[in-house]
Design a protein around this motif. Sequence first.
Motif, PDB file in Angstrom:
ATOM      1  N   VAL A 160      53.554   9.260  57.608  1.00  0.00           N
ATOM      2  CA  VAL A 160      54.591   9.183  56.646  1.00  0.00           C
ATOM      3  C   VAL A 160      54.806  10.192  55.625  1.00  0.00           C
ATOM      4  O   VAL A 160      55.449  11.118  55.600  1.00  0.00           O
ATOM      5  CB  VAL A 160      54.910   7.753  56.174  1.00  0.00           C
ATOM      6  N   THR A 161      53.265  10.444  55.132  1.00  0.00           N
ATOM      7  CA  THR A 161      53.169  11.311  53.858  1.00  0.00           C
ATOM      8  C   THR A 161      53.352  12.799  54.592  1.00  0.00           C
ATOM      9  O   THR A 161      53.277  13.798  53.772  1.00  0.00           O
ATOM     10  CB  THR A 161      51.916  10.974  53.352  1.00  0.00           C
ATOM     11  N   ASP A 162      53.377  13.037  55.794  1.00  0.00           N
ATOM     12  CA  ASP A 162      53.410  14.288  56.343  1.00  0.00           C
ATOM     13  C   ASP A 162      54.886  14.970  56.675  1.00  0.00           C
ATOM     14  O   ASP A 162      55.112  16.004  57.157  1.00  0.00           O
ATOM     15  CB  ASP A 162      52.750  14.474  57.824  1.00  0.00           C
ATOM     16  N   MET A 163      55.852  13.965  56.460  1.00  0.00           N
ATOM     17  CA  MET A 163      57.261  14.199  56.633  1.00  0.00           C
ATOM     18  C   MET A 163      58.003  14.572  55.620  1.00  0.00           C
ATOM     19  O   MET A 163      57.431  14.556  54.348  1.00  0.00           O
ATOM     20  CB  MET A 163      57.859  13.097  57.295  1.00  0.00           C
ATOM     21  N   ASN A 164      58.840  15.537  55.611  1.00  0.00           N
ATOM     22  CA  ASN A 164      59.678  16.142  54.674  1.00  0.00           C
ATOM     23  C   ASN A 164      61.087  15.722  54.591  1.00  0.00           C
ATOM     24  O   ASN A 164      61.104  14.754  55.361  1.00  0.00           O
ATOM     25  CB  ASN A 164      59.779  17.805  54.836  1.00  0.00           C
ATOM     26  N   TYR A 165      61.683  16.341  53.646  1.00  0.00           N
ATOM     27  CA  TYR A 165      63.141  15.669  53.562  1.00  0.00           C
ATOM     28  C   TYR A 165      64.056  15.637  54.783  1.00  0.00           C
ATOM     29  O   TYR A 165      65.012  14.823  55.030  1.00  0.00           O
ATOM     30  CB  TYR A 165      63.896  16.432  52.208  1.00  0.00           C
ATOM     31  N   GLY A 166      63.621  16.531  55.762  1.00  0.00           N
ATOM     32  CA  GLY A 166      64.423  16.451  57.138  1.00  0.00           C
ATOM     33  C   GLY A 166      63.885  15.429  57.905  1.00  0.00           C
ATOM     34  O   GLY A 166      64.352  15.236  59.171  1.00  0.00           O
ATOM     35  N   ARG A 167      62.948  14.480  57.514  1.00  0.00           N
ATOM     36  CA  ARG A 167      62.341  13.525  58.270  1.00  0.00           C
ATOM     37  C   ARG A 167      61.441  14.037  59.490  1.00  0.00           C
ATOM     38  O   ARG A 167      61.473  13.325  60.519  1.00  0.00           O
ATOM     39  CB  ARG A 167      63.205  12.365  58.482  1.00  0.00           C
ATOM     40  N   HIS A 168      60.927  15.134  59.228  1.00  0.00           N
ATOM     41  CA  HIS A 168      60.202  15.583  60.555  1.00  0.00           C
ATOM     42  C   HIS A 168      58.760  16.252  59.578  1.00  0.00           C
ATOM     43  O   HIS A 168      58.732  16.573  58.488  1.00  0.00           O
ATOM     44  CB  HIS A 168      60.594  16.553  61.190  1.00  0.00           C
TER      45      HIS A 168
ATOM     46  N   LEU B 249      47.050  19.933  58.854  1.00  0.00           N
ATOM     47  CA  LEU B 249      46.539  19.663  60.009  1.00  0.00           C
ATOM     48  C   LEU B 249      45.760  20.658  60.960  1.00  0.00           C
ATOM     49  O   LEU B 249      44.631  20.367  61.402  1.00  0.00           O
ATOM     50  CB  LEU B 249      47.649  19.052  60.876  1.00  0.00           C
ATOM     51  N   LEU B 250      46.597  21.830  60.696  1.00  0.00           N
ATOM     52  CA  LEU B 250      45.704  23.089  61.240  1.00  0.00           C
ATOM     53  C   LEU B 250      44.135  23.465  60.642  1.00  0.00           C
ATOM     54  O   LEU B 250      43.360  23.630  61.551  1.00  0.00           O
ATOM     55  CB  LEU B 250      46.481  24.109  61.320  1.00  0.00           C
ATOM     56  N   HIS B 251      44.123  23.020  59.168  1.00  0.00           N
ATOM     57  CA  HIS B 251      42.791  23.561  58.757  1.00  0.00           C
ATOM     58  C   HIS B 251      41.881  22.452  59.157  1.00  0.00           C
ATOM     59  O   HIS B 251      40.698  22.588  59.620  1.00  0.00           O
ATOM     60  CB  HIS B 251      43.085  23.397  57.285  1.00  0.00           C
ATOM     61  N   GLU B 252      42.278  20.854  59.523  1.00  0.00           N
ATOM     62  CA  GLU B 252      41.384  20.107  59.894  1.00  0.00           C
ATOM     63  C   GLU B 252      40.762  20.367  61.367  1.00  0.00           C
ATOM     64  O   GLU B 252      39.821  20.200  61.430  1.00  0.00           O
ATOM     65  CB  GLU B 252      41.937  18.635  59.738  1.00  0.00           C
ATOM     66  N   ALA B 253      41.656  20.711  62.147  1.00  0.00           N
ATOM     67  CA  ALA B 253      41.621  21.036  63.386  1.00  0.00           C
ATOM     68  C   ALA B 253      40.607  22.258  63.584  1.00  0.00           C
ATOM     69  O   ALA B 253      39.584  22.083  64.410  1.00  0.00           O
ATOM     70  CB  ALA B 253      42.862  21.249  64.246  1.00  0.00           C
ATOM     71  N   ARG B 254      40.874  23.225  62.809  1.00  0.00           N
ATOM     72  CA  ARG B 254      39.951  24.297  62.688  1.00  0.00           C
ATOM     73  C   ARG B 254      38.531  24.030  62.334  1.00  0.00           C
ATOM     74  O   ARG B 254      37.608  24.370  62.808  1.00  0.00           O
ATOM     75  CB  ARG B 254      40.593  25.577  61.839  1.00  0.00           C
TER      76      ARG B 254
ATOM     77  N   HIS C 200      38.244  23.688  71.707  1.00  0.00           N
ATOM     78  CA  HIS C 200      38.307  22.240  71.058  1.00  0.00           C
ATOM     79  C   HIS C 200      39.722  21.905  71.153  1.00  0.00           C
ATOM     80  O   HIS C 200      40.712  22.242  71.100  1.00  0.00           O
ATOM     81  CB  HIS C 200      38.056  22.384  69.677  1.00  0.00           C
ATOM     82  N   HIS C 201      39.673  20.380  71.208  1.00  0.00           N
ATOM     83  CA  HIS C 201      41.018  19.633  71.210  1.00  0.00           C
ATOM     84  C   HIS C 201      40.859  18.620  70.068  1.00  0.00           C
ATOM     85  O   HIS C 201      39.835  17.939  70.106  1.00  0.00           O
ATOM     86  CB  HIS C 201      41.447  18.824  72.587  1.00  0.00           C
ATOM     87  N   HIS C 202      41.862  18.417  69.209  1.00  0.00           N
ATOM     88  CA  HIS C 202      41.684  17.445  68.203  1.00  0.00           C
ATOM     89  C   HIS C 202      42.968  16.709  67.948  1.00  0.00           C
ATOM     90  O   HIS C 202      44.148  17.189  68.056  1.00  0.00           O
ATOM     91  CB  HIS C 202      41.691  18.237  66.796  1.00  0.00           C
ATOM     92  N   SER C 203      43.042  15.493  68.019  1.00  0.00           N
ATOM     93  CA  SER C 203      44.078  14.499  67.979  1.00  0.00           C
ATOM     94  C   SER C 203      44.283  14.040  66.793  1.00  0.00           C
ATOM     95  O   SER C 203      43.339  13.715  66.011  1.00  0.00           O
ATOM     96  CB  SER C 203      43.631  13.420  69.068  1.00  0.00           C
TER      97      SER C 203
ATOM     98  N   HIS D 234      45.894  28.221  67.507  1.00  0.00           N
ATOM     99  CA  HIS D 234      46.184  26.593  67.294  1.00  0.00           C
ATOM    100  C   HIS D 234      47.599  26.477  68.037  1.00  0.00           C
ATOM    101  O   HIS D 234      48.405  27.007  68.031  1.00  0.00           O
ATOM    102  CB  HIS D 234      46.546  25.978  66.072  1.00  0.00           C
ATOM    103  N   ARG D 235      47.639  25.621  69.204  1.00  0.00           N
ATOM    104  CA  ARG D 235      48.683  24.982  69.799  1.00  0.00           C
ATOM    105  C   ARG D 235      48.720  23.659  69.699  1.00  0.00           C
ATOM    106  O   ARG D 235      48.004  22.900  69.960  1.00  0.00           O
ATOM    107  CB  ARG D 235      48.546  25.412  71.384  1.00  0.00           C
ATOM    108  N   VAL D 236      50.036  23.049  69.090  1.00  0.00           N
ATOM    109  CA  VAL D 236      50.145  21.696  68.719  1.00  0.00           C
ATOM    110  C   VAL D 236      51.023  21.301  69.613  1.00  0.00           C
ATOM    111  O   VAL D 236      52.356  21.657  69.963  1.00  0.00           O
ATOM    112  CB  VAL D 236      50.763  21.608  67.276  1.00  0.00           C
ATOM    113  N   LEU D 237      50.585  20.136  70.283  1.00  0.00           N
ATOM    114  CA  LEU D 237      51.376  19.474  71.428  1.00  0.00           C
ATOM    115  C   LEU D 237      51.462  17.998  71.150  1.00  0.00           C
ATOM    116  O   LEU D 237      50.720  17.073  70.371  1.00  0.00           O
ATOM    117  CB  LEU D 237      50.485  19.447  72.758  1.00  0.00           C
TER     118      LEU D 237
END
Length: 146
Positions: A23-31, A40-45, A15-18, A101-104
């Motif tokens: 914004v709410t996924d970012m941490n204090y390092g702004r990533h 996100l991995l749970h949703e893809a799985r 499966h491929h999931h886009s 999972h491979r996140v691209l």
Amino acid sequence: MERVKLDFPTDAVIHHHSVSVRVTDMNYGRHLGHDALVSLLHEARSQALMAVGYPEWDLAGYHSVVADLAVQYQSEARCPDILVVETAIPDPAGKALSVYHRVLADEGARLVATARLNLLVMDSTAGTPVAVPAEVVQALAKARLC
């Protein structure tokens, strides 16, 4: 420092999931933060398993629980990056599914993270792990994209 080494099984992709980094996924390092990546991995799985007809809460009459998770980060993702999560599940052996999972990002040009987790298949009544049902094994084999 010794790093976790995860070999993504490209021949077992189902499966491929886009998904876009919010914004709410970012941490204090702004990533992309670790907690957000796990979600996100749970949703893809979940999407991958539903696509083969067996949601993680009903694997031919059994539910599953995550037994372990390993993540290796290769690069950062930021809002509003579009990510594609590839899900691969090799032939199961025993009482668990190994889910990779491979996140691209950048239309597959940049590897963000690689993850592996083990899903134990559980009998709700007995509270014990059981062998992966044959019909689930067959559905996963049929779903392979290669």
